[in-house]
Design a protein around this motif. Sequence first.
Motif, PDB file in Angstrom:
ATOM      1  N   PRO A 212       0.836  -1.211   0.000  1.00  0.00           N
ATOM      2  CA  PRO A 212       0.000   0.000   0.000  1.00  0.00           C
ATOM      3  C   PRO A 212       0.870   1.262   0.000  1.00  0.00           C
ATOM      4  CG  PRO A 212       0.164  -0.867   2.215  1.00  0.00           C
ATOM      5  CD  PRO A 212       0.979  -1.787   1.353  1.00  0.00           C
ATOM      6  N   VAL A 213       0.482   2.243  -0.801  1.00  0.00           N
ATOM      7  CA  VAL A 213       1.196   3.529  -0.795  1.00  0.00           C
ATOM      8  C   VAL A 213       0.187   4.675  -0.803  1.00  0.00           C
ATOM      9  CG1 VAL A 213       3.362   2.792  -1.856  1.00  0.00           C
ATOM     10  CG2 VAL A 213       1.432   3.391  -3.309  1.00  0.00           C
ATOM     11  N   LYS A 214       0.553   5.737  -0.108  1.00  0.00           N
ATOM     12  CA  LYS A 214      -0.261   6.949  -0.082  1.00  0.00           C
ATOM     13  C   LYS A 214       0.555   8.082  -0.683  1.00  0.00           C
ATOM     14  CE  LYS A 214      -2.813  10.039   3.035  1.00  0.00           C
ATOM     15  NZ  LYS A 214      -3.186  10.345   4.442  1.00  0.00           N
ATOM     16  N   ARG A 215      -0.082   8.843  -1.543  1.00  0.00           N
ATOM     17  CA  ARG A 215       0.621   9.892  -2.266  1.00  0.00           C
ATOM     18  C   ARG A 215       1.060  11.020  -1.335  1.00  0.00           C
ATOM     19  NH1 ARG A 215      -1.779  13.541  -7.231  1.00  0.00           N
ATOM     20  NH2 ARG A 215       0.124  13.685  -8.473  1.00  0.00           N
ATOM     21  N   LEU A 216       2.323  11.418  -1.479  1.00  0.00           N
ATOM     22  CA  LEU A 216       2.835  12.556  -0.728  1.00  0.00           C
ATOM     23  C   LEU A 216       2.223  13.848  -1.277  1.00  0.00           C
ATOM     24  CD1 LEU A 216       6.595  11.473  -0.640  1.00  0.00           C
ATOM     25  CD2 LEU A 216       5.028  11.528   1.312  1.00  0.00           C
ATOM     26  N   PRO A 217       2.166  14.898  -0.479  1.00  0.00           N
ATOM     27  CA  PRO A 217       1.596  16.167  -0.949  1.00  0.00           C
ATOM     28  C   PRO A 217       2.296  16.666  -2.219  1.00  0.00           C
ATOM     29  CG  PRO A 217       1.931  16.227   1.416  1.00  0.00           C
ATOM     30  CD  PRO A 217       2.587  14.972   0.944  1.00  0.00           C
ATOM     31  N   VAL A 218       1.516  17.161  -3.163  1.00  0.00           N
ATOM     32  CA  VAL A 218       2.063  17.651  -4.431  1.00  0.00           C
ATOM     33  C   VAL A 218       1.526  19.046  -4.729  1.00  0.00           C
ATOM     34  CG1 VAL A 218       2.294  15.344  -5.433  1.00  0.00           C
ATOM     35  CG2 VAL A 218       0.179  16.645  -5.812  1.00  0.00           C
ATOM     36  N   THR A 219       2.228  19.722  -5.622  1.00  0.00           N
ATOM     37  CA  THR A 219       1.769  21.000  -6.164  1.00  0.00           C
ATOM     38  C   THR A 219       1.572  20.828  -7.655  1.00  0.00           C
ATOM     39  OG1 THR A 219       3.004  22.243  -4.495  1.00  0.00           O
ATOM     40  CG2 THR A 219       2.322  23.437  -6.478  1.00  0.00           C
ATOM     41  N   GLU A 220       0.393  21.191  -8.155  1.00  0.00           N
ATOM     42  CA  GLU A 220       0.114  21.081  -9.582  1.00  0.00           C
ATOM     43  C   GLU A 220      -0.132  22.460 -10.171  1.00  0.00           C
ATOM     44  OE1 GLU A 220      -2.775  18.252 -10.770  1.00  0.00           O
ATOM     45  OE2 GLU A 220      -1.949  16.613  -9.552  1.00  0.00           O
ATOM     46  N   GLN A 221       0.384  22.639 -11.376  1.00  0.00           N
ATOM     47  CA  GLN A 221       0.197  23.913 -12.079  1.00  0.00           C
ATOM     48  C   GLN A 221      -0.251  23.617 -13.504  1.00  0.00           C
ATOM     49  OE1 GLN A 221       3.360  26.622 -11.212  1.00  0.00           O
ATOM     50  NE2 GLN A 221       2.793  28.078 -12.825  1.00  0.00           N
ATOM     51  N   VAL A 222      -1.388  24.175 -13.922  1.00  0.00           N
ATOM     52  CA  VAL A 222      -1.967  23.917 -15.240  1.00  0.00           C
ATOM     53  C   VAL A 222      -1.521  25.012 -16.207  1.00  0.00           C
ATOM     54  CG1 VAL A 222      -4.100  23.650 -16.547  1.00  0.00           C
ATOM     55  CG2 VAL A 222      -3.943  22.740 -14.217  1.00  0.00           C
ATOM     56  N   ARG A 240       0.385  20.334 -17.866  1.00  0.00           N
ATOM     57  CA  ARG A 240       0.507  20.655 -16.446  1.00  0.00           C
ATOM     58  C   ARG A 240       1.851  20.216 -15.898  1.00  0.00           C
ATOM     59  NH1 ARG A 240      -2.886  16.162 -12.856  1.00  0.00           N
ATOM     60  NH2 ARG A 240      -2.309  14.330 -14.110  1.00  0.00           N
ATOM     61  N   LEU A 241       2.163  20.787 -14.761  1.00  0.00           N
ATOM     62  CA  LEU A 241       3.362  20.451 -13.991  1.00  0.00           C
ATOM     63  C   LEU A 241       2.916  19.803 -12.689  1.00  0.00           C
ATOM     64  CD1 LEU A 241       6.431  20.869 -13.112  1.00  0.00           C
ATOM     65  CD2 LEU A 241       5.678  23.065 -12.216  1.00  0.00           C
ATOM     66  N   ILE A 242       3.538  18.671 -12.330  1.00  0.00           N
ATOM     67  CA  ILE A 242       3.269  18.006 -11.055  1.00  0.00           C
ATOM     68  C   ILE A 242       4.570  18.020 -10.268  1.00  0.00           C
ATOM     69  CG2 ILE A 242       2.479  15.909  -9.911  1.00  0.00           C
ATOM     70  CD1 ILE A 242       1.174  15.089 -12.565  1.00  0.00           C
ATOM     71  N   GLN A 243       4.569  18.724  -9.171  1.00  0.00           N
ATOM     72  CA  GLN A 243       5.788  18.865  -8.368  1.00  0.00           C
ATOM     73  C   GLN A 243       5.634  18.110  -7.060  1.00  0.00           C
ATOM     74  OE1 GLN A 243       7.847  22.631  -8.623  1.00  0.00           O
ATOM     75  NE2 GLN A 243       8.138  22.653  -6.409  1.00  0.00           N
ATOM     76  N   GLY A 244       6.409  17.042  -6.914  1.00  0.00           N
ATOM     77  CA  GLY A 244       6.378  16.259  -5.694  1.00  0.00           C
ATOM     78  C   GLY A 244       7.464  16.680  -4.726  1.00  0.00           C
ATOM     79  N   LYS A 245       7.745  15.809  -3.767  1.00  0.00           N
ATOM     80  CA  LYS A 245       8.778  16.099  -2.780  1.00  0.00           C
ATOM     81  C   LYS A 245      10.171  15.707  -3.265  1.00  0.00           C
ATOM     82  CE  LYS A 245       5.875  17.661   0.250  1.00  0.00           C
ATOM     83  NZ  LYS A 245       5.856  19.118   0.559  1.00  0.00           N
ATOM     84  N   GLY A 246      10.202  14.827  -4.291  1.00  0.00           N
ATOM     85  CA  GLY A 246      11.499  14.382  -4.802  1.00  0.00           C
ATOM     86  C   GLY A 246      11.525  14.258  -6.304  1.00  0.00           C
TER      87      GLY A 246
END
Length: 453
Positions: A212-222, A240-246
Motif C-alpha cells: 500500500p502507498v499513499k501519495r505525498l503532498p504535491v503542487t500542480e500547475q496547469v 501541467r506540472l506536477i511537483q512532488g517532494k522528490g
Amino acid sequence: MSKHDLQKEYDQIPVPQAALQERIRQGIKQGKREQQIKRPKRLRRLVVSTGLAASLLITSTFVIPSFATAMAKVPLLGQMYRPFLEQENTGTAIGQKQLATTIHQVASDQGIDIQVIDAYYDGATIGMNLIATVVPDVKPEIRSGLYELFKGDQRFAGTETKEVVQFKQVKGIWQARIEYTLGEIKLQDKIQIPVVLTDVFGVHGNWTFNVPVKRLPVTEQVYGTTVKNPIYRTDITLNRLIQGKGSTSFDYTTRSPKKERARVEMTLLDQFGKEIIRNWTWSTQSVKRTKTATEAVEQSRLILGNYVIPKGSYLLQPSLRIDLKTQPIPLTKPLPYREQSETHPLKMEITSIETTSEQVVVEFSTNSRSSQFDTKLDIRNSMYLLKGTEPPDGREIKAKVTVLDADKQTFRATFQLPEPSEHTREEYYLETGYSNTLVNTPLELQPIPFTVD
C-alpha cells in the motif's frame, strides 16, 4: 580526438556482457513459463552512432551502472551519460528526506527471504526498497531478480510491467529498489501495488507482495500552452506540472500525422537556453494514444527524478523522432525507389540494384545531415538483405558500405550471399534501413516557455 582514439577508449571499457545476457535470458525464460509464445514480428533496431549511443542504452529495460560510469569518462559520449548518473531517481531524494512509508512485508521461497522495507508515492512515481537475506553465493551477473507489477490487477490492465531489478550489497545487506511511473491521467491518492518477484539470484521461485502507498503532498500547475511546428506538422501542448517532494513531472500532448509515430524527448532549459536536465526516453511514459481522421494524439508524462524544480522561468526544448513502419522491398522493385516521411525532411533513394549468383550491389543516395562516418554506420547496421520477407531463422545479410560521392551523399552497399543462387533477384528482399536512419535523426522543435510559481 580521432575516430581511432575514440574506438580504442570505447573498446577498453569493461562492459559486463555476461550480466546483460543473463538478465535477458532470465526474462525470456520467465516469459515462456507464463504465456504462450507467439512468433514475434521483426523488431526495429536502433543504430548506435556517437550522437545516440547513450540514449539508446538508457532506453533499455535496465542500465548497468558500471557501464554508464565508464561511458561517462569517454569523450563525446561522456557528456551525454553524466546527466543520467547525476539525476538518479525519485527514490534517492525521498530517501534523503526520509519520506518513505515503513512497510515490513516479508516473503520466503526457495530458502531466500525478501522484504519490502518501505515504499513511496511521489508525484506520478511509485517505488519501494527491498532487502534480501539468506541468498546464495552467485556470480555478479545473476545478483538480480525479475519482477512484475500489477499482475492480474484489472485497474492497471495494459500497463503491467515486467523488468529486472539489480541487488547491491551495502554494509553486508543485499538491497534493491523498484521504481515505476504511473500512466494514469487522473492520479489516485492511494494505491495497492501487487508485486511478484521470480528468478531471484538465479533461483526460480515466487515472492509475492501487495504494497500500500499513499501519495505525498504535491503542487500542480496547469498551463495549456501549445507550440506549433507547421513545417514538421507537429504541435505540442504543455498541459501541467506536477511537483512532488522528490520529483518533477510534466504532462504534455503531441499531435502529429497518424501514419507516423512521433516520439518526443524533452530537455529542460533555463530562461536563457542553458541546459538543466536532458530527458532520456526511459523517463517518459505514454499515458494515452488516440487517432482522429487526420492525426495521432499522444498524451505523455515526463518524469525528472531526484529534482524539484525551483520557482522561475524556463523552457522545455522538444526534439522529435519519427518512427515509421516500412517493409522490405523486392529486388524487382522499379527504380528509382524513393522513401520519405510525411513529416521528416530526410530522404533516401535507391538508384541501382545489380545482382549476380553470389552478390547483390545496391547504390543509393541520402540527404542525411550526419557525418559520412555516422551515415555509413547507420546503413551498415540497418540495411540488410533477407531471403524472403521473414526468414524462419532470422538470418540477415549485412552490407559492406562504401562512399561513392561525398558531396552528393551517394553510397554503395555490397551484400555477399551465403551460397550461390540462380534466382537472386526473385528470392531476396532488401531492408533499406531508412526507418532506422529516420528514428536516429531527431528534429529540434520550437521551445515551450513556462513559469513555475
